[in-house]
Design an enzyme around this catalytic site. Structure first.
Site, short mmCIF file in Angstrom:
data_model
loop_
_atom_site.label_atom_id
_atom_site.label_comp_id
_atom_site.label_asym_id
_atom_site.label_seq_id
_atom_site.Cartn_x
_atom_site.Cartn_y
_atom_site.Cartn_z
N LYS A 97 -4.90 -11.11 -6.81
CA LYS A 97 -6.19 -11.40 -5.80
C LYS A 97 -7.23 -10.13 -6.38
O LYS A 97 -7.58 -8.73 -6.62
CB LYS A 97 -6.35 -11.09 -4.46
CG LYS A 97 -5.74 -10.11 -3.76
CD LYS A 97 -5.60 -10.18 -2.57
CE LYS A 97 -5.86 -8.89 -1.28
NZ LYS A 97 -6.66 -8.68 -0.32
N LYS B 198 1.01 -1.21 0.40
CA LYS B 198 -0.21 -0.08 -0.29
C LYS B 198 1.15 1.09 0.11
O LYS B 198 0.26 2.39 -0.67
CB LYS B 198 -1.25 0.00 1.26
CG LYS B 198 -1.88 -0.98 1.63
CD LYS B 198 -3.38 -0.70 2.21
CE LYS B 198 -4.56 -2.22 2.01
NZ LYS B 198 -5.45 -1.26 3.34
N LYS C 294 -10.65 -4.87 -3.70
CA LYS C 294 -11.54 -2.81 -3.94
C LYS C 294 -10.72 -2.50 -4.76
O LYS C 294 -11.66 -1.41 -4.81
CB LYS C 294 -12.16 -3.04 -2.44
CG LYS C 294 -13.04 -3.98 -1.71
CD LYS C 294 -13.28 -2.97 -0.50
CE LYS C 294 -14.22 -4.25 0.67
NZ LYS C 294 -13.98 -4.17 2.05
#
Ligand code: AMP
Ligand code: TRP
Length: 341
Positions: free
Chosen positions: A200, A113, A203
């Site tokens: 994966k 992130k 969102k």
């Protein structure tokens, strides 16, 4: 006999997708029948990356409504919002002071992130796993049902409880904090993206075609599955490393159709994509339709969701306050007569 405790949560950062449902929420629904279950919407985690304040409250309420629509029953479990229980932030601070910073710097999710955020990395993003440890440890959770991607965070929570709190501060060898175990379902632990079978389903993927959300209407599901990445091999099979898309789509089908991997492997071994995709589409639509119907009812009467959350807050608060008090006493904070620690 006391039932074992379960705690889990999802961030209100966007529409809940098949990965969240298959990897996490669907398992909670089963666990609530036999375990004392607490599930929260982790809104404090959602603000560790830049967010839109106009959407946060709306997404938080809609995530809670989806928990109920997916089958979480407020009579059998406690459903609450993380920020409604101030003990999460308080315990997080106490744990911050005993967690080595290099334990956080090596977290895979932080590194991923942080790269995406570029210059704009907050202290909160680094601290994310400590807040998650506080979420879990406050409830003396025995089991934490999550997807594979959360395994490292669970190990951190265990290390904090065992090495940094229990072994340092317990005077009589009794546990101050319960050491939790992850519960990761093997076949459903990782649902992959529809557009790239090696990443994966997430969102935060900018490509909406990469995921199916629980609120996608049938025509959108049909379109996304039509566009899903395929390959040019004959027949369909699991476990071929050259064919991550086949493995992923068959796996979703095996889970949602209820047939299981063995039956699906046989059923689809000589099938082409043209025949398989409509089957998969139907299985997905049939399994999310009842969730959508219930969700629409709930969102039309927000009073009911609010009542569920108020009740969940009360139940969660009772447990969280006791644990927080235990930790404060153990680490030597001066109590006051009223608080009795
Ligand atoms: P998040 O969307 O990061 O808030 O994740 C909420 C829950 O869903 C966590 O338990 C994750 O492990 C799980 N999860 C998220 N994405 C996936 C995925 N693609 N496959 C399986 N589980 C997932
Ligand atoms: N980090 C988790 C995720 O992204 C969400 C989460 C926060 C969580 N606190 C938790 C999951 C406590 C389980 C238990 O998926």
């Amino acid at each position: 006999m006391n039932r074992k405790r379960v705690l889990s949560g999802v961030q209100p950062t966007g529409a809940i997708h098949l990965g969240n449902w298959i990897g996490a929420i669907r398992n909670w629904v089963e666990l609530q029948k036999s375990h004392e279950t607490y599930v929260c919407v982790v809104d404090l985690h959602a603000i560790t990356i830049p967010h839109d304040p106009k959407l946060l409250a709306k997404n938080t309420l809609s995530t809670a409504a989806l928990y109920v629509a997916c089958g979480m029953n407020p009579k059998e479990c406690s459903i609450f919002i993380q920020s409604h229980i101030s003990a999460h932030s308080e315990l997080c601070w106490l744990l911050n002071c005993i967690t080595p910073i290099n334990w956080l710097e090596r977290m895979i999710q932080f590194k991923e992130k942080a790269i995406k955020q570029g210059e704009n990395v907050s202290v909160g993003l680094l601290d994310y796993p400590v807040l998650m440890a506080a979420d879990i440890l406050l409830y003396d959770a025995d089991l934490v049902p999550v997807g594979e991607d959360q395994k490292q965070h669970l190990e951190l929570a265990r290390d904090i409880a065992q090495q940094r709190i229990n072994s340092r501060f317990s005077l009589d060898n009794r546990e101050i904090l319960k050491v939790p175990k992850p519960l990761i379902m093997k076949d459903s632990a990782k649902v992959m993206s529809l557009t790239e079978g090696t990443s994966k389903m997430s969102k935060s993927d900018p490509n909406e075609n990469s995921r199916i959300t629980l609120l996608d209407p049938p025509d959108v599901v049909t379109k996304k599955i039509k566009r899903a990445k395929t390959d040019s091999y004959l027949g369909l099979e699991f476990n071929n490393p050259e064919r991550p898309e086949a493995d992923n789509l068959l796996n979703i089908y095996a889970i949602l159709s209820g047939s299981g991997r063995e039956v699906v492997a046989k059923e689809c071994s000589s099938m082409g994509w043209g025949k398989f995709k409509p089957l998969l589409t139907d299985a997905i639509i049939a399994s999310i339709e009842p969730i959508q119907t219930r969700y629409k009812e709930l969102i039309a009467d927000q009073g009911e969701v609010q009542r569920i959350l108020d009740q969940g807050k009360e139940q969660a608060q009772e447990v969280a306050d006791v644990t927080l008090k235990r930790v404060k006493t153990a680490i030597g904070l001066l109590g006051n007569a009223k608080a009795n620690y």
